[in-house]
Scaffold this motif. Structure first.
Motif, PDB file in Angstrom:
ATOM      1  N   LEU A 126       0.832  -1.204   0.000  1.00 17.41           N
ATOM      2  CA  LEU A 126       0.000   0.000   0.000  1.00 17.41           C
ATOM      3  C   LEU A 126       0.872   1.262   0.000  1.00 17.41           C
ATOM      4  O   LEU A 126       0.582   2.219  -0.720  1.00 17.41           O
ATOM      5  CB  LEU A 126      -0.935   0.005   1.211  1.00 17.41           C
ATOM      6  N   ALA A 127       1.942   1.237   0.783  1.00 18.60           N
ATOM      7  CA  ALA A 127       2.854   2.385   0.789  1.00 18.60           C
ATOM      8  C   ALA A 127       3.469   2.581  -0.592  1.00 18.60           C
ATOM      9  O   ALA A 127       3.614   3.715  -1.062  1.00 18.60           O
ATOM     10  CB  ALA A 127       3.942   2.186   1.835  1.00 18.60           C
ATOM     11  N   ARG A 128       3.834   1.496  -1.269  1.00 10.03           N
ATOM     12  CA  ARG A 128       4.415   1.594  -2.610  1.00 10.03           C
ATOM     13  C   ARG A 128       3.380   2.080  -3.633  1.00 10.03           C
ATOM     14  O   ARG A 128       3.735   2.771  -4.578  1.00 10.03           O
ATOM     15  CB  ARG A 128       4.994   0.255  -3.063  1.00 10.03           C
ATOM     16  N   VAL A 129       2.118   1.703  -3.448  1.00 12.09           N
ATOM     17  CA  VAL A 129       1.068   2.210  -4.342  1.00 12.09           C
ATOM     18  C   VAL A 129       0.950   3.728  -4.173  1.00 12.09           C
ATOM     19  O   VAL A 129       0.827   4.462  -5.152  1.00 12.09           O
ATOM     20  CB  VAL A 129      -0.280   1.503  -4.079  1.00 12.09           C
ATOM     21  N   PHE A 130       0.997   4.216  -2.935  1.00  9.29           N
ATOM     22  CA  PHE A 130       0.968   5.666  -2.703  1.00  9.29           C
ATOM     23  C   PHE A 130       2.173   6.329  -3.345  1.00  9.29           C
ATOM     24  O   PHE A 130       2.068   7.420  -3.902  1.00  9.29           O
ATOM     25  CB  PHE A 130       0.938   5.986  -1.204  1.00  9.29           C
ATOM     26  N   GLU A 131       3.352   5.677  -3.251  1.00  2.49           N
ATOM     27  CA  GLU A 131       4.582   6.254  -3.785  1.00  2.49           C
ATOM     28  C   GLU A 131       4.641   6.224  -5.304  1.00  2.49           C
ATOM     29  O   GLU A 131       5.489   6.903  -5.887  1.00  2.49           O
ATOM     30  CB  GLU A 131       5.802   5.520  -3.231  1.00  2.49           C
ATOM     31  N   THR A 132       3.796   5.448  -5.956  1.00  2.00           N
ATOM     32  CA  THR A 132       3.825   5.369  -7.413  1.00  2.00           C
ATOM     33  C   THR A 132       2.547   5.945  -8.012  1.00  2.00           C
ATOM     34  O   THR A 132       2.592   6.995  -8.649  1.00  2.00           O
ATOM     35  CB  THR A 132       4.047   3.913  -7.869  1.00  2.00           C
ATOM     36  N   VAL A 133       1.430   5.294  -7.780  1.00  2.69           N
ATOM     37  CA  VAL A 133       0.163   5.759  -8.346  1.00  2.69           C
ATOM     38  C   VAL A 133      -0.233   7.102  -7.720  1.00  2.69           C
ATOM     39  O   VAL A 133      -0.582   8.050  -8.424  1.00  2.69           O
ATOM     40  CB  VAL A 133      -0.954   4.709  -8.153  1.00  2.69           C
ATOM     41  N   GLY A 134      -0.153   7.184  -6.403  1.00  4.81           N
ATOM     42  CA  GLY A 134      -0.507   8.434  -5.721  1.00  4.81           C
ATOM     43  C   GLY A 134       0.380   9.589  -6.138  1.00  4.81           C
ATOM     44  O   GLY A 134      -0.096  10.708  -6.364  1.00  4.81           O
ATOM     45  N   LEU A 135       1.678   9.315  -6.242  1.00  2.74           N
ATOM     46  CA  LEU A 135       2.616  10.356  -6.658  1.00  2.74           C
ATOM     47  C   LEU A 135       2.312  10.812  -8.083  1.00  2.74           C
ATOM     48  O   LEU A 135       2.320  12.015  -8.366  1.00  2.74           O
ATOM     49  CB  LEU A 135       4.051   9.851  -6.549  1.00  2.74           C
ATOM     50  N   SER A 136       2.028   9.889  -8.979  1.00  5.87           N
ATOM     51  CA  SER A 136       1.688  10.250 -10.364  1.00  5.87           C
ATOM     52  C   SER A 136       0.447  11.128 -10.415  1.00  5.87           C
ATOM     53  O   SER A 136       0.407  12.134 -11.138  1.00  5.87           O
ATOM     54  CB  SER A 136       1.455   8.994 -11.198  1.00  5.87           C
ATOM     55  N   LEU A 137      -0.572  10.745  -9.650  1.00 11.58           N
ATOM     56  CA  LEU A 137      -1.808  11.537  -9.622  1.00 11.58           C
ATOM     57  C   LEU A 137      -1.574  12.919  -9.036  1.00 11.58           C
ATOM     58  O   LEU A 137      -2.065  13.930  -9.566  1.00 11.58           O
ATOM     59  CB  LEU A 137      -2.887  10.797  -8.830  1.00 11.58           C
ATOM     60  N   MET A 138      -0.818  12.982  -7.953  1.00 12.47           N
ATOM     61  CA  MET A 138      -0.566  14.262  -7.307  1.00 12.47           C
ATOM     62  C   MET A 138       0.266  15.180  -8.214  1.00 12.47           C
ATOM     63  O   MET A 138      -0.025  16.372  -8.330  1.00 12.47           O
ATOM     64  CB  MET A 138       0.151  14.038  -5.965  1.00 12.47           C
ATOM     65  N   LEU A 139       1.280  14.622  -8.882  1.00 17.52           N
ATOM     66  CA  LEU A 139       2.101  15.447  -9.776  1.00 17.52           C
ATOM     67  C   LEU A 139       1.309  15.904 -10.999  1.00 17.52           C
ATOM     68  O   LEU A 139       1.518  17.025 -11.485  1.00 17.52           O
ATOM     69  CB  LEU A 139       3.353  14.678 -10.209  1.00 17.52           C
ATOM     70  N   THR A 140       0.406  15.077 -11.480  1.00 18.88           N
ATOM     71  CA  THR A 140      -0.446  15.489 -12.596  1.00 18.88           C
ATOM     72  C   THR A 140      -1.363  16.629 -12.162  1.00 18.88           C
ATOM     73  O   THR A 140      -1.566  17.599 -12.904  1.00 18.88           O
ATOM     74  CB  THR A 140      -1.273  14.296 -13.125  1.00 18.88           C
ATOM     75  N   TRP A 141      -1.891  16.522 -10.952  1.00 20.46           N
ATOM     76  CA  TRP A 141      -2.732  17.591 -10.416  1.00 20.46           C
ATOM     77  C   TRP A 141      -1.946  18.897 -10.309  1.00 20.46           C
ATOM     78  O   TRP A 141      -2.410  19.964 -10.694  1.00 20.46           O
ATOM     79  CB  TRP A 141      -3.284  17.179  -9.058  1.00 20.46           C
ATOM     80  N   TRP A 142      -0.723  18.815  -9.782  1.00 24.06           N
ATOM     81  CA  TRP A 142       0.092  20.016  -9.566  1.00 24.06           C
ATOM     82  C   TRP A 142       0.619  20.576 -10.874  1.00 24.06           C
ATOM     83  O   TRP A 142       0.691  21.778 -11.054  1.00 24.06           O
ATOM     84  CB  TRP A 142       1.250  19.681  -8.616  1.00 24.06           C
ATOM     85  N   GLY A 143       1.023  19.691 -11.767  1.00 21.87           N
ATOM     86  CA  GLY A 143       1.657  20.105 -13.021  1.00 21.87           C
ATOM     87  C   GLY A 143       3.157  19.918 -12.921  1.00 21.87           C
ATOM     88  O   GLY A 143       3.767  20.238 -11.909  1.00 21.87           O
ATOM     89  N   THR A 144       3.743  19.394 -13.975  1.00 20.88           N
ATOM     90  CA  THR A 144       5.173  19.099 -13.956  1.00 20.88           C
ATOM     91  C   THR A 144       5.946  19.829 -15.039  1.00 20.88           C
ATOM     92  O   THR A 144       7.167  19.851 -15.010  1.00 20.88           O
ATOM     93  CB  THR A 144       5.421  17.579 -14.145  1.00 20.88           C
ATOM     94  N   ARG A 145       5.255  20.409 -15.989  1.00 19.38           N
ATOM     95  CA  ARG A 145       5.948  21.051 -17.109  1.00 19.38           C
ATOM     96  C   ARG A 145       6.473  22.413 -16.701  1.00 19.38           C
ATOM     97  O   ARG A 145       5.762  23.203 -16.096  1.00 19.38           O
ATOM     98  CB  ARG A 145       5.012  21.159 -18.301  1.00 19.38           C
ATOM     99  N   THR A 146       7.734  22.676 -17.085  1.00 22.50           N
ATOM    100  CA  THR A 146       8.318  23.987 -16.790  1.00 22.50           C
ATOM    101  C   THR A 146       7.680  25.053 -17.670  1.00 22.50           C
ATOM    102  O   THR A 146       7.539  26.187 -17.272  1.00 22.50           O
ATOM    103  CB  THR A 146       9.845  23.966 -17.018  1.00 22.50           C
ATOM    104  N   ASN A 147       7.278  24.656 -18.884  1.00 21.68           N
ATOM    105  CA  ASN A 147       6.554  25.557 -19.787  1.00 21.68           C
ATOM    106  C   ASN A 147       5.214  24.895 -20.081  1.00 21.68           C
ATOM    107  O   ASN A 147       5.152  23.913 -20.816  1.00 21.68           O
ATOM    108  CB  ASN A 147       7.337  25.773 -21.084  1.00 21.68           C
ATOM    109  N   PRO A 148       4.130  25.383 -19.504  1.00 21.99           N
ATOM    110  CA  PRO A 148       2.840  24.695 -19.659  1.00 21.99           C
ATOM    111  C   PRO A 148       2.319  24.685 -21.096  1.00 21.99           C
ATOM    112  O   PRO A 148       1.376  23.990 -21.403  1.00 21.99           O
ATOM    113  CB  PRO A 148       1.902  25.476 -18.737  1.00 21.99           C
ATOM    114  N   PHE A 149       2.934  25.443 -21.999  1.00 20.80           N
ATOM    115  CA  PHE A 149       2.457  25.507 -23.379  1.00 20.80           C
ATOM    116  C   PHE A 149       3.211  24.558 -24.291  1.00 20.80           C
ATOM    117  O   PHE A 149       3.081  24.629 -25.505  1.00 20.80           O
ATOM    118  CB  PHE A 149       2.526  26.938 -23.891  1.00 20.80           C
ATOM    119  N   GLU A 150       4.007  23.649 -23.714  1.00 19.23           N
ATOM    120  CA  GLU A 150       4.752  22.674 -24.526  1.00 19.23           C
ATOM    121  C   GLU A 150       3.836  21.605 -25.018  1.00 19.23           C
ATOM    122  O   GLU A 150       2.923  21.192 -24.406  1.00 19.23           O
ATOM    123  CB  GLU A 150       5.874  22.028 -23.691  1.00 19.23           C
TER     124      GLU A 150
END
Length: 150
Positions: A126-150
């Motif tokens: 469960l901790a690994r699911v949070f560290e992978t799936v949860g992290l992916s979802l959270m980073l997608t929510w926050w945004g990862t692109r340095t230039n959002p128009f790429e």
């Protein structure tokens, strides 16, 4: 190797991902820090505790976990950018693939080869699911692109 081969990831996404991932990791490492905290309370002075083996072990574990969380956050953010993932569904799929590639073999080995108790394996998984799936979802929510128009 030149740094221009490394995909850019928004620094705030790495920082937020590090905090998220480190919190999930600490949930698993909590018993180690719990023992260290009890030892600190039993020590006669703070200097005695900081010179102890338990303090060194806890500090090394905490530091390596923090660095590992930052590296994993960068890696997941770079994969999100490289694959062009924009939706939560895509992020969940990407996180699941990361889980299958990184954590699933260990989970399977713990169940089949090592014969560990299923509740222990489930907590770690469960901790690994949070560290992978949860992290992916959270980073997608926050945004990862340095230039959002790429």
């Amino acid at each position: 190797m030149s740094l221009h081969y490394l995909p850019p990831v928004k620094p705030s996404a790495i920082a937020l991902g590090t905090l998220f991932n480190h919190a999930a990791s600490l949930a698993v490492m909590g018993p180690l820090f719990g023992d260290s905290y009890r030892k600190a309370q039993q020590a006669n002075s703070s200097e005695e505790f900081f010179k102890s083996k338990e303090a060194a072990t806890a500090a090394a574990s905490w530091g390596s976990s923090l660095v590992g969380s930052a590296v994993q956050s960068y890696g997941v953010g770079a994969l999100i950018n490289a694959t062009g993932t924009l939706s939560y569904k895509g992020a969940a799929y990407l996180g699941s693939i990361i889980f299958m590639a990184s954590a699933a073999p260990g989970v399977i080995a713990q169940v089949i080869t090592e014969k560990r108790p299923l509740d222990t394996v489930a907590v770690g998984a469960l901790a690994r699911v949070f560290e992978t799936v949860g992290l992916s979802l959270m980073l997608t929510w926050w945004g990862t692109r340095t230039n959002p128009f790429e």
